[in-house]
Motif scaffolding. Structure first.
Motif, short mmCIF file in Angstrom:
data_model
loop_
_atom_site.label_atom_id
_atom_site.label_comp_id
_atom_site.label_asym_id
_atom_site.label_seq_id
_atom_site.Cartn_x
_atom_site.Cartn_y
_atom_site.Cartn_z
N VAL A 1 1.75 6.03 -7.33
CA VAL A 1 0.64 6.67 -8.08
C VAL A 1 -0.18 7.63 -7.21
O VAL A 1 -1.24 8.11 -7.65
CB VAL A 1 -0.31 5.60 -8.71
CG1 VAL A 1 0.41 4.81 -9.78
CG2 VAL A 1 -0.89 4.67 -7.66
N LYS A 2 0.31 7.88 -6.00
CA LYS A 2 -0.38 8.83 -5.09
C LYS A 2 -1.83 8.41 -4.81
O LYS A 2 -2.73 9.25 -4.69
CB LYS A 2 -0.39 10.28 -5.66
CG LYS A 2 0.92 10.76 -6.24
CD LYS A 2 1.96 10.97 -5.16
CE LYS A 2 3.29 11.39 -5.77
NZ LYS A 2 4.44 10.84 -5.03
N LYS A 3 -2.05 7.10 -4.78
CA LYS A 3 -3.39 6.59 -4.47
C LYS A 3 -3.26 5.50 -3.42
O LYS A 3 -2.22 4.84 -3.33
CB LYS A 3 -4.03 5.94 -5.72
CG LYS A 3 -4.06 6.82 -6.95
CD LYS A 3 -5.27 7.71 -6.96
CE LYS A 3 -5.39 8.41 -8.31
NZ LYS A 3 -6.42 9.44 -8.32
N ILE A 4 -4.34 5.26 -2.70
CA ILE A 4 -4.38 4.11 -1.79
C ILE A 4 -5.63 3.29 -2.09
O ILE A 4 -6.61 3.83 -2.62
CB ILE A 4 -4.37 4.52 -0.29
CG1 ILE A 4 -5.51 5.50 0.02
CG2 ILE A 4 -3.01 5.08 0.12
CD1 ILE A 4 -5.70 5.75 1.51
N HIS B 1 -7.52 0.07 8.44
CA HIS B 1 -6.81 1.21 9.02
C HIS B 1 -5.34 0.85 9.29
O HIS B 1 -4.42 1.61 8.97
CB HIS B 1 -7.52 1.62 10.32
CG HIS B 1 -6.90 2.79 10.99
ND1 HIS B 1 -7.02 4.08 10.50
CD2 HIS B 1 -6.11 2.89 12.09
CE1 HIS B 1 -6.36 4.91 11.28
NE2 HIS B 1 -5.79 4.21 12.26
N GLU B 2 -5.13 -0.35 9.82
CA GLU B 2 -3.77 -0.77 10.20
C GLU B 2 -2.81 -0.88 9.02
O GLU B 2 -1.61 -0.74 9.18
CB GLU B 2 -3.83 -2.11 10.95
CG GLU B 2 -4.28 -1.95 12.39
CD GLU B 2 -4.60 -3.29 13.05
OE1 GLU B 2 -5.12 -3.27 14.18
OE2 GLU B 2 -4.36 -4.35 12.41
N VAL B 3 -3.36 -1.19 7.84
CA VAL B 3 -2.46 -1.37 6.69
C VAL B 3 -2.52 -0.18 5.74
O VAL B 3 -1.90 -0.21 4.67
CB VAL B 3 -2.76 -2.68 5.91
CG1 VAL B 3 -2.56 -3.90 6.79
CG2 VAL B 3 -4.17 -2.67 5.31
N GLY B 4 -3.27 0.85 6.09
CA GLY B 4 -3.31 2.04 5.24
C GLY B 4 -4.35 2.00 4.14
O GLY B 4 -4.30 2.81 3.21
N ILE B 5 -5.28 1.05 4.21
CA ILE B 5 -6.38 1.01 3.23
C ILE B 5 -7.50 1.90 3.76
O ILE B 5 -7.85 1.84 4.94
CB ILE B 5 -6.88 -0.45 3.03
CG1 ILE B 5 -5.83 -1.26 2.26
CG2 ILE B 5 -8.23 -0.48 2.30
CD1 ILE B 5 -6.18 -2.73 2.04
N LEU C 1 -6.30 -4.77 -2.05
CA LEU C 1 -5.05 -4.27 -2.63
C LEU C 1 -4.90 -4.76 -4.08
O LEU C 1 -4.57 -3.98 -4.98
CB LEU C 1 -3.86 -4.76 -1.77
CG LEU C 1 -2.48 -4.53 -2.37
CD1 LEU C 1 -2.16 -3.04 -2.48
CD2 LEU C 1 -1.40 -5.23 -1.52
N ASP C 2 -5.15 -6.04 -4.30
CA ASP C 2 -5.04 -6.60 -5.66
C ASP C 2 -5.95 -5.84 -6.62
O ASP C 2 -5.58 -5.58 -7.77
CB ASP C 2 -5.44 -8.08 -5.67
CG ASP C 2 -4.33 -8.98 -5.17
OD1 ASP C 2 -3.21 -8.48 -4.96
OD2 ASP C 2 -4.59 -10.19 -4.98
N VAL D 1 0.85 -1.19 0.00
CA VAL D 1 0.00 0.00 0.00
C VAL D 1 0.89 1.25 0.00
O VAL D 1 0.65 2.21 -0.74
CB VAL D 1 -0.95 0.00 1.22
CG1 VAL D 1 -1.64 1.36 1.39
CG2 VAL D 1 -2.00 -1.10 1.09
N HIS D 2 1.95 1.19 0.79
CA HIS D 2 2.91 2.28 0.89
C HIS D 2 3.57 2.54 -0.47
O HIS D 2 3.68 3.68 -0.93
CB HIS D 2 3.95 1.92 1.95
CG HIS D 2 4.76 3.09 2.39
ND1 HIS D 2 4.29 4.04 3.28
CD2 HIS D 2 6.01 3.49 2.04
CE1 HIS D 2 5.22 4.96 3.46
NE2 HIS D 2 6.28 4.64 2.72
N GLN D 3 3.98 1.45 -1.10
CA GLN D 3 4.61 1.56 -2.43
C GLN D 3 3.65 2.16 -3.44
O GLN D 3 4.03 2.97 -4.30
CB GLN D 3 5.07 0.18 -2.92
CG GLN D 3 6.30 -0.34 -2.18
CD GLN D 3 6.55 -1.82 -2.44
OE1 GLN D 3 5.81 -2.47 -3.16
NE2 GLN D 3 7.61 -2.35 -1.83
#
Lengths: 367, 367
Positions: free
Chosen positions: A102-105, A131-135, A356-357, A95-97
């Motif tokens: 691409v400045k998106k989550i 929340h914990e993983v940035g989604i 994420l996928d 998610v960080h990458q």
């Protein structure tokens, strides 16, 4: 020659996927399946042709115990929390990458209808995990007595929202609603629960690839493969056949070339089948259904059940227990998941991974 | 309460189906499934909830022989020709009624690529069967070295032709072709082979209804139910897992609440599983794979295999034999299908029935 055909179909499917473009993104069309991009063991299992050997001799093969009768059982308690943590860490990193690239989550939308306490708890867990993983998570809460059209409208809004990459409707829905219609309204490309029949069909058919695999089925396979348990050729009894767990787990195991027996409430003497199995996966929703005597010595046990059992000594008046009588099974099994702390946390981690996928697919990352 | 939910979903699905209109007819959309209208036993099986009884006692239940050891075996040879004739007669009658009612007849288009002798034979059988019941047949024959696009073009032309209600592409296709793409080009509403993943997904999911069920799977169920063999709660071993036979048969049996074990080339000691089964259905494509010793006394055997075996004494230099060693199995089984004259003719009759169903759906007859 057959292997060649399969390989060819495989590479063509890949080319097809790369051509998958946005014109298909908002339709429930005959979408080509995207590639499974999970790291680690390939979740769909290897594409292998069925080549039958010469008919075996007619000898009798009583199912051997997986562990010698005299050997002491020292079972592995499969730690779902720790496996879930590994998956979450990797997801957070990706998610960080994505944010950097691409400045998106990724975004997950959860629709909750009514006020069932168990559903509210599950939704809370899912949102906390996002929340914990940035989604990013969005929730639509609708009252028990809302109309089916209102739920479909919520789904449609999330379908149109480009910041949402996954949509899930928490089940069960109130009785006056048509679940098929509501789930069918979710855009195929955002069906991170994997319950769309096109996803189920592509999971069932070898050589095809579903866009998403239902989270609990993925969790069972992750728990087994990360514990080093080989699936190919193993006899697996799957107890329960719901679209949420039993059915997709059966289909996914077959993709891994396990021999699967599907046990359900109409099965006569289910223990006769489970006792033959190398691996027993239970998702019946019946506390303590699977006794120690149902298991072959050395069997591996994955317990998907989370059944509330009255318990006045507990803070909430109940505690959760699995489908498997743990204290009996642990004396027979070579490996077993506990409840809680087994399948549950990995299932939620798989939801994050599916979301994420989906975002990666939509943003064209690693496709 | 669960039963109530299912009943409600069922009646809603029905209402949904009645609203199924032509605007969906040319798209690969999320089409609501049509009702199965076959007379006789409802082919999809009854919608029943899974209600688990209290966990059974821990007693051991060795699988009892279906027939007492001392009882003489007098097996029923299941007559596929006669069952196929019954189905064809009913189909012919309905085609006649359609002609009277709307001045139209069903049309089946068959696409044959290359010159495989077995494929040519199968196509000839299908066309002859169409002719016998008054279904119009169209054939597109393409050379082995044609392009994939040419096959897709043929499919597209038949998709657009309103006199065609069913399209089938004879398999296997030449190796340079992407089967998934070609089969995926067939309009969902004309996919009388039932191989579209949306049809397979709807077959897999309880409460959903596929537009079409693959013909060989329907044939197996027809052969069993018309012979008076109950499926609910029976343990069935299905040998083979192709999308043509094994997979859809497994899924359809589960809809009938059988307990299904799926046996394939990676299964270790398949005879240990088949010997537990009340019914064995073999579609492995291996001559004489299933020996008498693989069967429980009194088991029912459905042999889908049609394997050519060299035979200099035969007119064509070979004869067809099943997956099951008939002379051994007939001494153990309580009922068995022969090869030829078992599953084959009923499978073709099911193709006619699916084509008729498609035409009835399109013309709005008995929907």
């Amino acid at each position: 020659m057959r292997a060649l055909v399969l390989l060819r179909a495989f590479s063509r499917a890949k080319a097809h996927t790369l051509l998958f473009s946005s014109h298909c993104a908002r339709r429930h069309c005959h979408a080509p399946a995207k590639r499974e991009r999970a790291k680690g063991p390939r979740i769909l299992g290897p594409d292998l042709p069925d080549i039958w050997r010469s008919p075996p001799l007619d000898s009798t093969h009583p199912p051997p115990p997986l562990i010698d009768a005299n050997q002491e059982i020292n079972p592995t308690i499969i730690d779902g929390n720790s496996i879930a943590e590994e998956i979450r860490s990797r997801t957070a990193e990706e998610v960080h990458q994505m944010k950097d690239a691409v400045k998106k989550i990724p975004g997950l939308a959860v629709i909750l209808v009514g006020q069932r306490r168990d559903s509210q708890t599950y939704v809370r867990y899912k949102i906390k995990a996002c929340h914990e993983v940035g989604i990013r998570s969005l929730t639509a809460e609708l009252p028990e007595d809302c109309t089916e059209d209102e739920v479909v409208d919520s789904v449609s809004r999330f379908n149109e929202d480009p910041s949402v990459h996954g949509i899930l409707v928490q089940l069960p829905l109130p009785q006056h609603m048509n679940e098929e219609r509501i789930l069918g309204a979710i855009s195929l490309e955002k069906d991170v629960d994997g319950f769309h029949p096109l996803n189920v069909g592509n999971l069932a058919m070898r050589g095809r690839e579903p866009l998403f695999i239902p989270c609990a089925a993925r969790a069972c396979i992750e728990l087994l493969t990360r514990t080093g348990i080989e699936l190919m050729g193993k006899h697996v009894a799957v107890i329960g056949r719901s679209k949420v767990v039993g059915l997709p787990t059966t289909l996914l195991l077959q993709r891994h070339h396990a021999t699967v027996s599907s046990v359900h409430a109409f099965t006569k003497n289910p223990q006769d089948i489970t006792r033959q199995a190398d691996i027993v996966i239970s998702a019946a929703g019946v506390a303590n259904l699977v006794r120690g005597s149902w298991l072959k010595r050395g069997a591996v046990v994955i317990d998907v059940g989370t059944n509330p059992v009255e318990d006045p000594s507990s803070e909430h008046g109940y505690h959760l227990t699995g489908d498997v009588c743990f204290k009996e099974a642990v004396k027979v099994a070579s490996a077993i998941t506990p409840v809680p702390g087994g399948v549950g946390p990995v299932t939620i981690a798989m939801l994050l991974s599916n979301t994420l996928d989906s975002a990666k697919q939509i943003y064209g990352l690693n496709c």
